[in-house]
Design a protein around this motif. Sequence first.
Motif, PDB file in Angstrom:
ATOM      1  N   ILE A 178      16.844  15.150  43.588  1.00 49.95           N
ATOM      2  CA  ILE A 178      18.413  15.015  43.750  1.00 49.95           C
ATOM      3  C   ILE A 178      18.813  14.098  42.803  1.00 49.95           C
ATOM      4  CG2 ILE A 178      18.755  13.270  45.288  1.00 49.95           C
ATOM      5  CD1 ILE A 178      20.990  15.062  46.685  1.00 49.95           C
ATOM      6  N   THR A 179      20.147  14.157  42.039  1.00 49.20           N
ATOM      7  CA  THR A 179      20.632  13.234  41.389  1.00 49.20           C
ATOM      8  C   THR A 179      22.045  12.693  41.718  1.00 49.20           C
ATOM      9  OG1 THR A 179      19.982  14.750  39.217  1.00 49.20           O
ATOM     10  CG2 THR A 179      21.651  13.176  38.949  1.00 49.20           C
ATOM     11  N   LEU A 180      22.071  11.333  41.674  1.00 52.96           N
ATOM     12  CA  LEU A 180      23.104  10.364  42.193  1.00 52.96           C
ATOM     13  C   LEU A 180      23.774  10.002  41.154  1.00 52.96           C
ATOM     14  CD1 LEU A 180      20.995   8.406  45.127  1.00 52.96           C
ATOM     15  CD2 LEU A 180      22.131  10.724  44.954  1.00 52.96           C
ATOM     16  N   ILE A 181      25.186  10.558  40.875  1.00 55.92           N
ATOM     17  CA  ILE A 181      26.024  10.066  39.787  1.00 55.92           C
ATOM     18  C   ILE A 181      27.146   9.145  40.189  1.00 55.92           C
ATOM     19  CG2 ILE A 181      27.541  11.074  37.877  1.00 55.92           C
ATOM     20  CD1 ILE A 181      26.030  13.645  38.169  1.00 55.92           C
ATOM     21  N   SER A 182      27.108   7.804  39.677  1.00 57.34           N
ATOM     22  CA  SER A 182      28.104   7.130  40.008  1.00 57.34           C
ATOM     23  C   SER A 182      29.369   7.171  39.003  1.00 57.34           C
ATOM     24  CB  SER A 182      27.776   5.360  39.803  1.00 57.34           C
ATOM     25  OG  SER A 182      28.856   4.772  39.732  1.00 57.34           O
ATOM     26  N   ILE A 212      11.681   7.787  46.308  1.00 67.83           N
ATOM     27  CA  ILE A 212      13.113   7.794  45.597  1.00 67.83           C
ATOM     28  C   ILE A 212      12.502   7.797  44.042  1.00 67.83           C
ATOM     29  CG2 ILE A 212      15.022   6.297  44.901  1.00 67.83           C
ATOM     30  CD1 ILE A 212      15.289   5.906  48.056  1.00 67.83           C
ATOM     31  N   ALA A 213      11.516   6.921  43.714  1.00 65.91           N
ATOM     32  CA  ALA A 213      11.273   6.586  42.407  1.00 65.91           C
ATOM     33  C   ALA A 213      10.710   7.921  41.834  1.00 65.91           C
ATOM     34  CB  ALA A 213      10.075   5.443  42.328  1.00 65.91           C
ATOM     35  N   GLY A 214      10.218   8.831  42.441  1.00 61.46           N
ATOM     36  CA  GLY A 214       9.750  10.070  41.906  1.00 61.46           C
ATOM     37  C   GLY A 214      10.691  11.144  41.974  1.00 61.46           C
ATOM     38  N   ASN A 215      11.618  11.132  42.855  1.00 64.53           N
ATOM     39  CA  ASN A 215      12.515  12.283  42.906  1.00 64.53           C
ATOM     40  C   ASN A 215      14.059  12.100  42.720  1.00 64.53           C
ATOM     41  OD1 ASN A 215      10.766  14.407  44.595  1.00 64.53           O
ATOM     42  ND2 ASN A 215      10.080  12.451  45.054  1.00 64.53           N
ATOM     43  N   VAL A 216      14.411  11.008  42.476  1.00 67.69           N
ATOM     44  CA  VAL A 216      15.906  10.720  42.484  1.00 67.69           C
ATOM     45  C   VAL A 216      16.030  10.186  40.982  1.00 67.69           C
ATOM     46  CG1 VAL A 216      17.928   9.520  43.409  1.00 67.69           C
ATOM     47  CG2 VAL A 216      15.880  10.450  45.026  1.00 67.69           C
TER      48      VAL A 216
END
Length: 305
Positions: A178-182, A212-216
């Motif tokens: 998943i991608t988290l965009i601020s 998280i390190a491998g998937n985000v």
Amino acid sequence: MLRLGRASLQSLAAGVKRPSHGTTAVGILHIGLGAFHRAHQAVYTEEIIAAGATRWGIAALNLRSSTNVDRLVEQDCLFSFSERSGYSESFRIVGSIRAALLLNRDRDAVIALFSSKDVQVVTITVSEKGYIYDPVGECLDRSHIDLKHELNTGVFSTMPGVIVAGLEARRIAGAGPITLISCDNYLGNGTVLRRVIEDYSATRSAELTNWIAGNVSFPSTMVDSIVPPVGKEDIARISERLGVLDYAAVIGEPDRHWVIKDDFAGERPPWDDAGARFVDDIAPFEMMKLRLLNAPHSAACYLGY
């Protein structure tokens, strides 16, 4: 006068652009349901959905205030965007938001969204304070009273807490990257977001931190648009022009920008079809905004004062 909603779309005045889609699919979770999101990211998303990218509907979450959530729910999540310049004003109804959620009453729904393979992107507009970030230590501010309460009670209420709880649920569900965009005004906002999320996840488990390190991914962005507050007089004027009452109306300018580092962990919404830019290096665009937009704006304010 009728209230804006699905049933009243046929009552809109001539010249008001209507949503051309009836999608119910959600591919984006947004945190921070304020005016800027509705006049910026939601408009970009409206345009790509109208062009055929119907899987990218938004579920929008507020962490505390119920005002915008309740207004949208009462209007079937529809609202008007008034694009105003010095010479003209145009109106459109935006339907890209498919669900409006409030954390305290929709916790299960929020976790379900994080756990869904359909949701590929989380966007965030919570202002700088919402990150609970210590700029001196460049890390999560563990002395913050809200964070202390959250860690003691286990009931997530902050933006980092919501995201980490959601990522843990996504990991367990096997829902994938998943991608988290601020979209907040931090220089290097993706790096800031990464640091607070990784620091927070370390309080949960090493397994989650490694996942998280491998998937985000945390792409940095540059966002810009003037979105003035909407008062009672604006609501009355806009409703008169629309032909229906809209208590969730927003106003913006034609000149808006969204530059995003092209670093997505999974699928990428085609926001570039609506004018956004995906780039390899965000730094030149951040400097352009600081030096050519923010600095002259500040100088004008000081001179005016």
